[in-house]
Design an enzyme around this catalytic site. Structure first.
Site, PDB file in Angstrom:
ATOM      1  N   ASN A  34      30.947  -3.259 132.920  1.00  0.00           N
ATOM      2  CA  ASN A  34      31.783  -2.945 131.764  1.00  0.00           C
ATOM      3  C   ASN A  34      32.851  -3.984 131.482  1.00  0.00           C
ATOM      4  O   ASN A  34      33.543  -3.903 130.474  1.00  0.00           O
ATOM      5  CB  ASN A  34      32.404  -1.552 131.926  1.00  0.00           C
ATOM      6  CG  ASN A  34      31.355  -0.473 131.794  1.00  0.00           C
ATOM      7  OD1 ASN A  34      30.242  -0.731 131.348  1.00  0.00           O
ATOM      8  ND2 ASN A  34      31.690   0.732 132.209  1.00  0.00           N
ATOM      9  N   CYS A  51      24.662   8.789 122.186  1.00  0.00           N
ATOM     10  CA  CYS A  51      23.758   8.598 123.335  1.00  0.00           C
ATOM     11  C   CYS A  51      23.699   9.938 124.070  1.00  0.00           C
ATOM     12  O   CYS A  51      24.225  10.946 123.620  1.00  0.00           O
ATOM     13  CB  CYS A  51      24.277   7.497 124.247  1.00  0.00           C
ATOM     14  SG  CYS A  51      25.796   7.951 125.069  1.00  0.00           S
ATOM     15  N   PRO A  72      31.797   8.325 118.680  1.00  0.00           N
ATOM     16  CA  PRO A  72      32.278   7.818 117.383  1.00  0.00           C
ATOM     17  C   PRO A  72      33.106   6.532 117.550  1.00  0.00           C
ATOM     18  O   PRO A  72      33.469   6.156 118.668  1.00  0.00           O
ATOM     19  CB  PRO A  72      33.140   8.959 116.861  1.00  0.00           C
ATOM     20  CG  PRO A  72      33.559   9.718 118.058  1.00  0.00           C
ATOM     21  CD  PRO A  72      32.437   9.595 119.045  1.00  0.00           C
ATOM     22  N   VAL A  73      33.384   5.870 116.443  1.00  0.00           N
ATOM     23  CA  VAL A  73      34.141   4.605 116.489  1.00  0.00           C
ATOM     24  C   VAL A  73      35.289   4.591 115.482  1.00  0.00           C
ATOM     25  O   VAL A  73      35.789   3.529 115.107  1.00  0.00           O
ATOM     26  CB  VAL A  73      33.215   3.391 116.230  1.00  0.00           C
ATOM     27  CG1 VAL A  73      32.256   3.190 117.392  1.00  0.00           C
ATOM     28  CG2 VAL A  73      32.473   3.527 114.909  1.00  0.00           C
ATOM     29  N   LEU A  77      38.341   5.176 115.809  1.00  0.00           N
ATOM     30  CA  LEU A  77      39.586   4.553 116.289  1.00  0.00           C
ATOM     31  C   LEU A  77      39.520   3.029 116.137  1.00  0.00           C
ATOM     32  O   LEU A  77      40.513   2.377 115.815  1.00  0.00           O
ATOM     33  CB  LEU A  77      39.831   4.926 117.749  1.00  0.00           C
ATOM     34  CG  LEU A  77      40.109   6.416 118.010  1.00  0.00           C
ATOM     35  CD1 LEU A  77      40.283   6.662 119.504  1.00  0.00           C
ATOM     36  CD2 LEU A  77      41.327   6.897 117.235  1.00  0.00           C
ATOM     37  N   VAL A 136      36.375  13.710 129.397  1.00  0.00           N
ATOM     38  CA  VAL A 136      36.263  12.487 128.590  1.00  0.00           C
ATOM     39  C   VAL A 136      35.089  12.539 127.619  1.00  0.00           C
ATOM     40  O   VAL A 136      35.221  12.219 126.447  1.00  0.00           O
ATOM     41  CB  VAL A 136      36.159  11.252 129.506  1.00  0.00           C
ATOM     42  CG1 VAL A 136      35.952   9.977 128.693  1.00  0.00           C
ATOM     43  CG2 VAL A 136      37.414  11.130 130.370  1.00  0.00           C
TER      44      VAL A 136
END
Ligand code: EPZ
Length: 451
Positions: free
Chosen positions: A51, A144, A150-151, A153, A358
């Site tokens: 990551n 997934c 989501p995106v 932010l 989370v």
């Protein structure tokens, strides 16, 4: 985790259907055959952090020249990111775990849908591409197995930096107006300390005009690694690793030769491998302060983790006792270690509760652990675990990356043979996991269809 439901105008929340990997012909896919009950010993080498490497590859797009990344793990996700950068025009040479990335010739509008939709981390390149070129088109990453992902932010922050952003047919279109076509520094508050949104906006701010402040920023070690990488290219960033990051935009960045930090989740996975097989094993290289919540939980459960050097840890097993776990943004307990600890708690004496705060769908490994005899009940985001003396080997199916690791760990501890299917999940995030476990004395092998 507060669900962010407010939709900006023109932003349609990503299609919520969870994209499943294309239906694989189960008979032809390789499986892992694991014979449980063997103790482990020795030292395992920990690879570079997936990551971190993924976002540093995206960050290389900020540099007008070429850059070198070393200690990059050899993973499916890394190869996918390589393909995406190549499709954008990058020239990448791989020498073992070192990537030489030349991004002089980039077209920021041709990220391929079929690849981006399979690798969420590639979406984080939107910040680097927009701030360097003033325009970008990139597919929405989609959901997934573990959640809708989501995106909004990311998009909200880029708009705060004066980007024009709209989404049409699953593609995010962004551009910067004005003579210089430069993003403008802004003060941004993240409704949730999103790792990816922090990384997107940090990269966007490096070349923006003026100062950007990201409040309620994510504090993960991978954020610090990205900030150090950008600073090594000449960026001006303060506060990475805290919840307030300040970036002063510069005119341009330059080449860099950078080494990726060790993977704290792989390290945590091997610590659990020692604990679940009652084995004394060592791990290196690691950065111990990245593993504080994981070590604290293992010691609460009856194990000991000792530092053999500044980059080497030893797991001393103990009689496993139940404990409760709540996943949180760093420095809380990492969601990426939740599945592995569920396997461990399944054979720990007493009752435990795991709360996954989370992601909204990250308890799918429960059903597979139940097939092995685990006593687990799910109530909403909580898993109630009653420890059992022993798990039994069984055929199981991995549902996502960390769930696949959890099933391998359960197989190492179980009585008899476990067959793990769905290895395409495992190969995304672990470099040669079975080879490393075999090196510690585990009895397992990957069986392909022609075997
Ligand atoms: C990163 O994902 C990691 N992936 C994940 O690792 C990790 O689990 C996650 O951070 C949390 O630590 C990479 O770094 C490539 P987030 P990311 O944005 O950035 C919600 C693994 O197994 N959210 O911090 O996508 C989101 O839905 C992977 O190695 C919004 O609602 O995680 C989630 O519920 C899995 N809107 C929560 O925030 C947004 O715009 C945390 O997501 C962004 C996020």
């Amino acid at each position: 985790m507060p669900r962010i439901t407010k939709l900006e105008d023109k932003i349609i929340s990503p299609i919520s259907n969870i994209t499943q990997p294309s239906v694989l012909n189960e008979e032809t896919q390789p499986v892992l055959e694991i014979w449980g009950g063997n103790s482990l010993n020795g030292t395992v080498n920990i690879s570079g952090a997936k990551n971190s490497a993924l976002v540093l590859m995206a960050g290389s797009l900020l540099c007008p020249e070429d850059c070198r990344l070393s200690n990059v793990p050899d993973l499916v996700d890394i190869r996918r990111m390589n393909q995406i950068l190549t499709a954008l025009g990058a020239k990448i040479t791989k020498n073992g775990n070192t990537l030489d990335i030349d991004v002089r010739e980039i077209n920021p509008t041709q990220a391929p849908y079929d690849l981006v939709s399979q690798l969420r981390a590639s979406f984080f390149a939107i910040g680097a591409l927009l701030t360097r070129f003033g325009i970008v088109r990139i597919p929405l990453p989609g959901g997934c197995a573990i959640g809708a992902r989501p995106v909004e932010l990311h998009v909200k922050g880029l708009r705060a930096m004066s980007a024009n952003v709209f989404i049409d047919s699953g593609i995010v279109h962004a551009h910067v107006t004005g003579s210089k076509r430069r993003l403008q520094g802004a003060k941004i508050y993240l409704d949730y300390p999103s790792v990816g949104a922090t990384e997107t906006l940090l990269m966007a701010a490096t070349l923006a005009e003026g100062e950007t402040i990201i409040e309620n920023a994510a504090q993960e070690p991978e954020i610090v690694d990205l900030a150090n990488f950008c600073c090594a290219m000449g960026a001006k960033i303060r506060g990475a690793g805290t919840n307030k990051i300040i970036i002063s935009g510069v005119e341009s960045l330059h080449s860099v030769d950078y080494k990726v930090i060790p993977d704290r989740i792989e390290a945590g996975t091997f610590l659990v491998a020692g604990a679940i097989t009652h084995s004394e094993i060592s791990l290196a290289p690691v950065i111990p302060e990245h593993l504080v919540p994981v070590i604290a939980k293992l010691e609460t459960m009856g194990c000991r983790v000792i530092s053999e050097s500044s980059t080497r840890l030893k797991l001393i097993p103990g009689v496993l006792k139940a404990t409760d776990i709540e996943t949180l943004p760093y420095p809380g307990f990492p969601t990426d270690m939740q599945a592995q600890f569920m396997a461990l708690l399944s054979i720990s004496e007493g009752s435990s509760v795991i709360s996954e705060t989370v992601f909204e769908n990250r308890l799918r490994h429960v059903a597979e652990l139940q097939r092995m005899g685990a006593n687990i009940r799910v109530k909403g985001k909580h898993a109630l675990i009653q420890g059992v003396p022993m798990l039994s080997g069984a055929p199981v199916m991995a549902t996502d990356l960390r769930a696949s690791a959890a099933l391998v760990l359960a197989g190492l501890a179980a009585q008899g043979k476990t067959i793990v299917r769905g290895l395409h999940h495992l190969d995304r995030g672990y470099e040669n996991l079975e080879g490393k476990l075999q090196g510690l004395g585990a009895k397992l092998q990957r069986i392909t269809s022609n075997q």
